[in-house]
Design a protein around this motif. Sequence first.
Motif, PDB file in Angstrom:
ATOM      1  N   ARG A   1      11.531   5.306  -3.968  1.00 27.90           N
ATOM      2  CA  ARG A   1      12.992   5.338  -3.936  1.00 27.90           C
ATOM      3  C   ARG A   1      13.412   4.818  -2.633  1.00 27.90           C
ATOM      4  N   ASP A   2      12.532   4.674  -1.234  1.00 28.81           N
ATOM      5  CA  ASP A   2      12.544   3.911   0.018  1.00 28.81           C
ATOM      6  C   ASP A   2      12.036   2.832   0.106  1.00 28.81           C
ATOM      7  N   ARG A   3      11.268   2.317   0.258  1.00 32.56           N
ATOM      8  CA  ARG A   3      11.156   0.120   0.347  1.00 32.56           C
ATOM      9  C   ARG A   3      10.539  -0.222  -1.209  1.00 32.56           C
ATOM     10  N   VAL A   4      10.895  -1.506  -1.353  1.00 30.58           N
ATOM     11  CA  VAL A   4      10.403  -2.655  -2.018  1.00 30.58           C
ATOM     12  C   VAL A   4       9.016  -3.589  -1.668  1.00 30.58           C
ATOM     13  N   TYR A   5       8.836  -3.992  -2.721  1.00 31.77           N
ATOM     14  CA  TYR A   5       7.414  -4.436  -2.651  1.00 31.77           C
ATOM     15  C   TYR A   5       8.093  -5.982  -3.456  1.00 31.77           C
ATOM     16  N   VAL A   6       7.285  -6.852  -2.937  1.00 28.89           N
ATOM     17  CA  VAL A   6       7.178  -8.401  -3.646  1.00 28.89           C
ATOM     18  C   VAL A   6       5.780  -8.467  -2.841  1.00 28.89           C
ATOM     19  N   ALA A   7       5.370  -9.436  -4.591  1.00 31.38           N
ATOM     20  CA  ALA A   7       3.989 -10.019  -4.311  1.00 31.38           C
ATOM     21  C   ALA A   7       3.653 -11.453  -4.995  1.00 31.38           C
ATOM     22  N   THR A   8       3.175 -12.149  -4.558  1.00 32.48           N
ATOM     23  CA  THR A   8       2.635 -13.351  -5.371  1.00 32.48           C
ATOM     24  C   THR A   8       1.184 -13.546  -5.171  1.00 32.48           C
ATOM     25  N   ALA A   9       0.513 -13.587  -6.430  1.00 29.23           N
ATOM     26  CA  ALA A   9      -0.911 -14.562  -6.213  1.00 29.23           C
ATOM     27  C   ALA A   9      -0.673 -15.540  -7.281  1.00 29.23           C
ATOM     28  N   GLU A  10      -2.167 -16.222  -7.870  1.00 26.13           N
ATOM     29  CA  GLU A  10      -2.190 -16.736  -8.078  1.00 26.13           C
ATOM     30  C   GLU A  10      -4.077 -17.606  -8.693  1.00 26.13           C
ATOM     31  N   ARG A  11      -4.241 -17.703  -9.583  1.00 28.37           N
ATOM     32  CA  ARG A  11      -5.175 -18.079 -10.494  1.00 28.37           C
ATOM     33  C   ARG A  11      -5.692 -19.751 -11.168  1.00 28.37           C
ATOM     34  N   THR A  12      -6.458 -19.482 -10.861  1.00 26.64           N
ATOM     35  CA  THR A  12      -6.719 -21.245 -11.977  1.00 26.64           C
ATOM     36  C   THR A  12      -7.010 -20.969 -13.176  1.00 26.64           C
ATOM     37  N   VAL A  13      -6.588 -21.764 -14.413  1.00 25.83           N
ATOM     38  CA  VAL A  13      -6.054 -21.870 -15.423  1.00 25.83           C
ATOM     39  C   VAL A  13      -6.956 -22.784 -16.112  1.00 25.83           C
ATOM     40  N   VAL A  14      -7.159 -23.323 -17.063  1.00 24.44           N
ATOM     41  CA  VAL A  14      -7.667 -23.898 -18.515  1.00 24.44           C
ATOM     42  C   VAL A  14      -6.692 -24.492 -19.435  1.00 24.44           C
ATOM     43  N   VAL A  15      -5.880 -25.507 -19.585  1.00 26.03           N
ATOM     44  CA  VAL A  15      -4.788 -25.788 -21.190  1.00 26.03           C
ATOM     45  C   VAL A  15      -5.733 -25.865 -22.088  1.00 26.03           C
TER      46      VAL A  15
ATOM     47  N   HIS B   1       1.902   2.793  -2.261  1.00 25.36           N
ATOM     48  CA  HIS B   1       2.781   4.191  -1.349  1.00 25.36           C
ATOM     49  C   HIS B   1       2.966   4.835  -2.257  1.00 25.36           C
ATOM     50  N   SER B   2       3.117   6.485  -1.763  1.00 22.05           N
ATOM     51  CA  SER B   2       3.443   7.728  -1.925  1.00 22.05           C
ATOM     52  C   SER B   2       4.660   8.543  -2.922  1.00 22.05           C
ATOM     53  N   THR B   3       5.657   7.788  -2.706  1.00 18.16           N
ATOM     54  CA  THR B   3       7.168   7.752  -3.172  1.00 18.16           C
ATOM     55  C   THR B   3       7.419   7.000  -4.556  1.00 18.16           C
ATOM     56  N   PRO B   4       7.605   7.892  -5.691  1.00 15.96           N
ATOM     57  CA  PRO B   4       8.075   7.532  -6.553  1.00 15.96           C
ATOM     58  C   PRO B   4       8.288   6.089  -7.107  1.00 15.96           C
ATOM     59  N   VAL B   5       7.859   5.555  -8.108  1.00 16.98           N
ATOM     60  CA  VAL B   5       8.094   4.334  -8.321  1.00 16.98           C
ATOM     61  C   VAL B   5       9.791   4.320  -9.416  1.00 16.98           C
ATOM     62  N   VAL B   6      10.406   3.135  -8.790  1.00 20.98           N
ATOM     63  CA  VAL B   6      11.878   2.904  -9.702  1.00 20.98           C
ATOM     64  C   VAL B   6      12.079   2.116 -11.367  1.00 20.98           C
TER      65      VAL B   6
ATOM     66  N   HIS C   1      10.428  -4.666   2.022  1.00 21.16           N
ATOM     67  CA  HIS C   1      11.440  -4.138   3.010  1.00 21.16           C
ATOM     68  C   HIS C   1      12.358  -3.065   2.176  1.00 21.16           C
ATOM     69  N   GLU C   2      11.728  -2.550   4.571  1.00 16.01           N
ATOM     70  CA  GLU C   2      11.873  -0.819   3.971  1.00 16.01           C
ATOM     71  C   GLU C   2      13.897  -0.243   3.944  1.00 16.01           C
ATOM     72  N   SER C   3      13.832   0.402   2.879  1.00 14.35           N
ATOM     73  CA  SER C   3      15.083   0.894   2.931  1.00 14.35           C
ATOM     74  C   SER C   3      15.976   1.814   4.300  1.00 14.35           C
ATOM     75  N   ASP C   4      17.073   0.981   4.518  1.00 14.44           N
ATOM     76  CA  ASP C   4      18.257   1.928   5.486  1.00 14.44           C
ATOM     77  C   ASP C   4      18.790   3.108   5.513  1.00 14.44           C
ATOM     78  N   GLY C   5      18.596   3.830   4.355  1.00 13.78           N
ATOM     79  CA  GLY C   5      19.609   4.869   4.066  1.00 13.78           C
ATOM     80  C   GLY C   5      18.335   5.190   2.424  1.00 13.78           C
ATOM     81  N   THR C   6      19.120   6.083   1.794  1.00 14.33           N
ATOM     82  CA  THR C   6      19.685   6.657   0.208  1.00 14.33           C
ATOM     83  C   THR C   6      19.790   5.744  -0.696  1.00 14.33           C
ATOM     84  N   PRO C   7      18.893   4.989  -1.598  1.00 20.05           N
ATOM     85  CA  PRO C   7      19.838   4.109  -2.549  1.00 20.05           C
ATOM     86  C   PRO C   7      20.528   5.279  -3.364  1.00 20.05           C
TER      87      PRO C   7
END
Length: 269
Positions: A80-94, A47-52, A113-119
């Motif tokens: 500034r105008d939206r929020v992304y929420v992501a989930t990833a997974e990987r295999t691990v060994v103990v 996304h092109s807008t600055p990261v908060v 999740h898009e902002s409906d105005g200026t934060p």
Amino acid sequence: MADELIRRAHEVAVVPRSSRSTQTIGFTAGVFHWSDLPARTQQEARHSTPVVAEQAVADGDVQQVGPELLQVLRAWRAHRDRVYVATAERTVVVGEHSLSGAGPWRHVDLSVHESDGTPQRRIGWVPAGVAGSPKDPSPAASGLGRDPAAPAAAPAHAAAARAWPFLPAAVRDGALRTVPVPVDWLGQLVQVAGSDRMPRSQKIVVLRRDERTALVIRATRELAPVPGSTVDEHVRALARADWLVEQVTYGLTPRPGLPSSRLGTLPDL
């Protein structure tokens, strides 16, 4: 400031007005970043807008899925105008003392999740309010109260819940009023130390989001070691240092059937 009492059916609960001190906790876990996410996730979230602010944290517990042990990485990035929420997974060994990845992180989910105005942004210095701090006159600060415990939380929110008590009480209270029951509650407490084991800075970065509002909290503090001080003395001093707290509140574009929550201007801290 005295402890508050809340009367409930058949019980009286004490709400601590102090925050928890970082003086006696250890910082040993590795830190993840948004850049650790799979290339697919990062590409879809370009996304092109600055990261908060942004954060990535792995679940403390692993999941047994068939013959594999899976570790889940939960991350978010606020522009500034939206929020992304992501989930990833990987295999691990103990291993003997820790987990190690046995494969790359795999894309699981990405929501926007898009902002409906200026934060709305608030920033200011807030006393730590830990027990024993001269800026906290509460009974807890005199040793008569008790430090706040991490609130009960779903596994996906566990890391944020562990970091939560270290925020000043006024910040926690305001966040609970803004987003009382979060869908996403993600974040953690991170410390940066020098090669001399002296901690230089600490930060708590948290996202709380429900269907109408997203709140980003970024609390930071730095303290240079005093020449001649011991590690214990410096750790104690940093634990009592004020936090510089930045809060950014988004009114989110509602899904069908949900009213808008367009925000007015918030006062400074």
